[in-house]
Motif scaffolding. Structure first.
Motif, PDB file in Angstrom:
ATOM      1  N   THR A  36      -4.093 -19.593   0.718  1.00 27.94           N
ATOM      2  CA  THR A  36      -3.738 -18.257   0.219  1.00 27.94           C
ATOM      3  C   THR A  36      -3.891 -17.177   1.282  1.00 27.94           C
ATOM      4  N   SER A  37      -4.967 -17.204   2.016  1.00 28.18           N
ATOM      5  CA  SER A  37      -5.256 -16.150   2.997  1.00 28.18           C
ATOM      6  C   SER A  37      -4.215 -16.083   4.112  1.00 28.18           C
ATOM      7  N   LYS A  38      -3.448 -17.161   4.290  1.00 27.67           N
ATOM      8  CA  LYS A  38      -2.416 -17.177   5.333  1.00 27.67           C
ATOM      9  C   LYS A  38      -1.259 -16.224   4.995  1.00 27.67           C
ATOM     10  N   GLY A  81      -4.581  -5.996   7.705  1.00 31.58           N
ATOM     11  CA  GLY A  81      -4.833  -5.189   8.896  1.00 31.58           C
ATOM     12  C   GLY A  81      -3.584  -4.605   9.529  1.00 31.58           C
ATOM     13  N   LYS A  82      -3.665  -4.334  10.815  1.00 33.64           N
ATOM     14  CA  LYS A  82      -2.544  -3.718  11.543  1.00 33.64           C
ATOM     15  C   LYS A  82      -1.321  -4.622  11.600  1.00 33.64           C
ATOM     16  N   ASP A  83      -1.553  -5.932  11.636  1.00 36.63           N
ATOM     17  CA  ASP A  83      -0.429  -6.868  11.638  1.00 36.63           C
ATOM     18  C   ASP A  83       0.381  -6.738  10.350  1.00 36.63           C
ATOM     19  N   GLY A  84      -0.315  -6.522   9.244  1.00 35.20           N
ATOM     20  CA  GLY A  84       0.364  -6.338   7.967  1.00 35.20           C
ATOM     21  C   GLY A  84       1.210  -5.077   7.959  1.00 35.20           C
ATOM     22  N   GLU A  85       0.678  -3.996   8.533  1.00 38.31           N
ATOM     23  CA  GLU A  85       1.425  -2.744   8.622  1.00 38.31           C
ATOM     24  C   GLU A  85       2.700  -2.939   9.437  1.00 38.31           C
ATOM     25  N   ARG A  86       2.583  -3.661  10.526  1.00 37.16           N
ATOM     26  CA  ARG A  86       3.763  -3.931  11.354  1.00 37.16           C
ATOM     27  C   ARG A  86       4.793  -4.761  10.595  1.00 37.16           C
ATOM     28  N   ARG A  87       4.331  -5.769   9.916  1.00 34.31           N
ATOM     29  CA  ARG A  87       5.235  -6.624   9.138  1.00 34.31           C
ATOM     30  C   ARG A  87       5.916  -5.830   8.023  1.00 34.31           C
ATOM     31  N   LEU A  88       5.142  -4.982   7.334  1.00 36.10           N
ATOM     32  CA  LEU A  88       5.698  -4.217   6.222  1.00 36.10           C
ATOM     33  C   LEU A  88       6.714  -3.196   6.707  1.00 36.10           C
ATOM     34  N   LEU A  89       6.447  -2.558   7.826  1.00 34.32           N
ATOM     35  CA  LEU A  89       7.415  -1.618   8.391  1.00 34.32           C
ATOM     36  C   LEU A  89       8.738  -2.305   8.694  1.00 34.32           C
ATOM     37  N   ALA A  90       8.653  -3.518   9.233  1.00 32.54           N
ATOM     38  CA  ALA A  90       9.873  -4.274   9.550  1.00 32.54           C
ATOM     39  C   ALA A  90      10.628  -4.640   8.286  1.00 32.54           C
ATOM     40  N   ILE A  91       9.903  -5.023   7.239  1.00 35.85           N
ATOM     41  CA  ILE A  91      10.541  -5.367   5.956  1.00 35.85           C
ATOM     42  C   ILE A  91      11.223  -4.146   5.359  1.00 35.85           C
ATOM     43  N   ARG A 123       6.114  -8.329  -1.884  1.00 33.02           N
ATOM     44  CA  ARG A 123       4.826  -7.898  -2.416  1.00 33.02           C
ATOM     45  C   ARG A 123       4.109  -7.052  -1.358  1.00 33.02           C
ATOM     46  N   PRO A 124       4.426  -5.767  -1.290  1.00 37.19           N
ATOM     47  CA  PRO A 124       3.876  -4.901  -0.223  1.00 37.19           C
ATOM     48  C   PRO A 124       2.361  -4.818  -0.190  1.00 37.19           C
ATOM     49  N   LEU A 125       1.706  -4.958  -1.334  1.00 39.54           N
ATOM     50  CA  LEU A 125       0.247  -4.831  -1.356  1.00 39.54           C
ATOM     51  C   LEU A 125      -0.427  -5.936  -0.548  1.00 39.54           C
ATOM     52  N   ASN A 126       0.285  -7.017  -0.282  1.00 43.02           N
ATOM     53  CA  ASN A 126      -0.273  -8.088   0.545  1.00 43.02           C
ATOM     54  C   ASN A 126      -0.223  -7.759   2.033  1.00 43.02           C
ATOM     55  N   TYR A 127       0.444  -6.650   2.366  1.00 48.50           N
ATOM     56  CA  TYR A 127       0.569  -6.246   3.770  1.00 48.50           C
ATOM     57  C   TYR A 127      -0.261  -5.001   4.075  1.00 48.50           C
ATOM     58  N   MET A 128      -1.185  -4.696   3.205  1.00 45.50           N
ATOM     59  CA  MET A 128      -2.050  -3.532   3.424  1.00 45.50           C
ATOM     60  C   MET A 128      -3.451  -3.836   2.911  1.00 45.50           C
ATOM     61  N   SER A 129      -4.389  -2.995   3.281  1.00 41.40           N
ATOM     62  CA  SER A 129      -5.753  -3.161   2.814  1.00 41.40           C
ATOM     63  C   SER A 129      -5.844  -2.563   1.416  1.00 41.40           C
ATOM     64  N   TYR A 130      -5.558  -3.385   0.414  1.00 38.54           N
ATOM     65  CA  TYR A 130      -5.492  -2.894  -0.956  1.00 38.54           C
ATOM     66  C   TYR A 130      -6.824  -3.107  -1.669  1.00 38.54           C
ATOM     67  N   ASP A 131      -7.447  -2.007  -2.028  1.00 38.51           N
ATOM     68  CA  ASP A 131      -8.712  -2.030  -2.752  1.00 38.51           C
ATOM     69  C   ASP A 131      -8.511  -1.318  -4.081  1.00 38.51           C
ATOM     70  N   LYS A 132      -8.804  -2.003  -5.179  1.00 40.53           N
ATOM     71  CA  LYS A 132      -8.536  -1.482  -6.519  1.00 40.53           C
ATOM     72  C   LYS A 132      -9.247  -0.145  -6.778  1.00 40.53           C
ATOM     73  N   LYS A 133     -10.501  -0.072  -6.399  1.00 39.92           N
ATOM     74  CA  LYS A 133     -11.271   1.152  -6.648  1.00 39.92           C
ATOM     75  C   LYS A 133     -10.706   2.315  -5.844  1.00 39.92           C
ATOM     76  N   GLU A 134     -10.392   2.061  -4.572  1.00 34.47           N
ATOM     77  CA  GLU A 134      -9.818   3.114  -3.733  1.00 34.47           C
ATOM     78  C   GLU A 134      -8.439   3.526  -4.239  1.00 34.47           C
ATOM     79  N   ALA A 135      -7.657   2.560  -4.740  1.00 30.34           N
ATOM     80  CA  ALA A 135      -6.332   2.857  -5.268  1.00 30.34           C
ATOM     81  C   ALA A 135      -6.434   3.774  -6.488  1.00 30.34           C
ATOM     82  N   LEU A 136      -7.411   3.510  -7.345  1.00 28.84           N
ATOM     83  CA  LEU A 136      -7.614   4.349  -8.533  1.00 28.84           C
ATOM     84  C   LEU A 136      -7.962   5.778  -8.128  1.00 28.84           C
ATOM     85  N   GLU A 137      -8.874   5.922  -7.172  1.00 24.80           N
ATOM     86  CA  GLU A 137      -9.266   7.256  -6.719  1.00 24.80           C
ATOM     87  C   GLU A 137      -8.082   7.988  -6.093  1.00 24.80           C
TER      88      GLU A 137
END
Length: 382
Positions: free
Chosen positions: A40-42, A47-57, A237-251
């Motif tokens: 799953t973790s693959k 991190g930053k690699d996810g941001e780069r991947r998401l920008l390209a998508i 699924r963009p949330l897999n390409y960012m540091s998604y934290d449920k508590k921070e998202a709510l705030e």
């Protein structure tokens, strides 16, 4: 060793032997944790690699959708995941057609949150209202079937509507709030796929009382072949390409749009709250908080001790449960007594009804063959 006989809780997360297929290594770590580490973790890039991947998508989505009114489509339930994602999609300058499927169970808070998201982002919202008599008949049929996944009618209607709107508007990209950070642990034995139309129709055929003339449906052929290969649709699924934290998202949502918290996962649907917090624990012994909390432990959002403390809290406030039971029973036009009886063990396995299992296995076999010969991953999810 398999989780049979003696009760056991994973020493790393909080999954336990209520999952009949769980197994533990000699350290007491469960298969869900091991699968997260090795597989799953693959597909998780916080991190930053996810941001780069998401920008390209997102660049690709904007490029392909340039000539169309919308370049993607996304569902909006009013929950934290979909609401947070809607705001992030705006940040990436995508132009989604936003779809909300009203299956008859929206809470007032859900309506409030959906309105706030749409107003803030300036999105076009299309609300698909499912014909209530058909939805009611199907949901009563599911309760009488005794299987675990009582949310299948709502979930199937949601995805069927979303994909059909995508085809109608010539949209290739479906933006999903599904994410590894909070949903990586999913005990397959707990319930069956909501996309199994064969199972849905078999259950309705056995216990339903009226034809499903308008209820949106998707076949296994459409889901696994027509949409991904013929229409060339892809789910991102963009949330897999960012540091998604449920508590921070709510705030973040509370600060930006005045989002109102439900107090529990999936509280946007009154029926889903009842199904997850009363029906499943009572009839099957499944506490849906466990996989959710286990996922957050594995993604580093919470500590195991905090998760264990959460599990000590009651699933339902007693007065709230009485009110919800009365409301749901009245809306479904069954008695509270029957609903309690239908929530009493033993539960039934979905395989007691016709299902898509053989078709699914055949399709997966073909997918694996294609992957082997093409050396490319086959599937409609990013």
């Amino acid at each position: 060793m398999k989780g049979e006989g003696k009760y056991q809780v994973c020493s790393r997360c909080v999954m336990d032997t209520s999952d009949p297929e769980i197994d533990f290594d000699h350290y007491g770590v469960c298969n869900h944790c091991r699968t997260f580490d090795t597989e799953t973790s693959k597909n998780w890039f916080p991190g930053k690699d996810g941001e780069r991947r998401l920008l390209a998508i997102c660049d690709q989505i904007r490029k392909e959708g340039k000539a169309h009114e919308y370049d993607c489509i996304m569902g909006l339930s009013g929950g934290i995941d979909s609401s947070y994602l809607a705001l992030k999609v705006k940040d990436y300058s995508l132009r989604p057609l936003v779809v909300h499927v009203d299956g008859g169970w929206n809470s007032e808070l859900a309506v409030h949150n959906i309105e706030r998201v749409v107003d803030y982002c300036g999105y076009d919202l299309h609300t698909q209202v499912i014909q209530w008599e058909e939805m009611r008949d199907l949901q009563v049929a599911y309760l009488r079937s005794g299987i675990a996944n009582q949310d299948a009618p709502q979930d199937h209607a949601f995805f069927a509507s979303l994909y059909k709107f995508a085809v109608k508007n010539r949209i290739r990209y479906v933006i999903s709030g599904g994410n590894i950070a909070t949903e990586s642990v999913f005990p397959g034995a707990w319930h069956h796929s909501a996309m199994d139309r064969d199972n849905l129709m078999s259950i309705h055929g056995r216990f339903g009382t009226m034809p499903l003339r308008t209820f949106p449906l998707i076949s296994v052929f459409q889901y696994y072949f027509y949409f991904p290969f013929v229409r060339k649709m892809k789910t991102i699924r963009p949330l897999n390409y960012m540091s998604y934290d449920k508590k921070e998202a709510l705030e973040y949502l509370q600060d930006r749009i005045g989002y109102k918290d439900y107090g529990r996962k999936h509280g946007e649907s009154i029926f889903t709250k009842f199904f997850q917090n009363y029906y499943l624990p009572k009839k099957f012994g499944y506490d849906k908080r466990r996989p959710h909390l286990a996922s957050q432990i594995l993604s580093g959002q919470i500590e195991r001790d905090d998760a264990l403390q959460t599990l000590e809290q009651p699933l339902y406030d007693p007065h709230e449960l009485v009110e919800d039971k009365a409301y749901i029973a009245k809306k479904l036009r069954i008695s509270v007594e029957e609903m309690d009886l239908l929530s009493t063990p033993p539960g039934k396995d979905y395989r007691e009804y016709r299902n898509w299992d053989r078709k699914y296995m055949a399709i997966k076999k073909i997918q694996h063959m294609v992957e082997r010969f093409s050396h490319q991953r086959v599937g409609n999810y990013s």
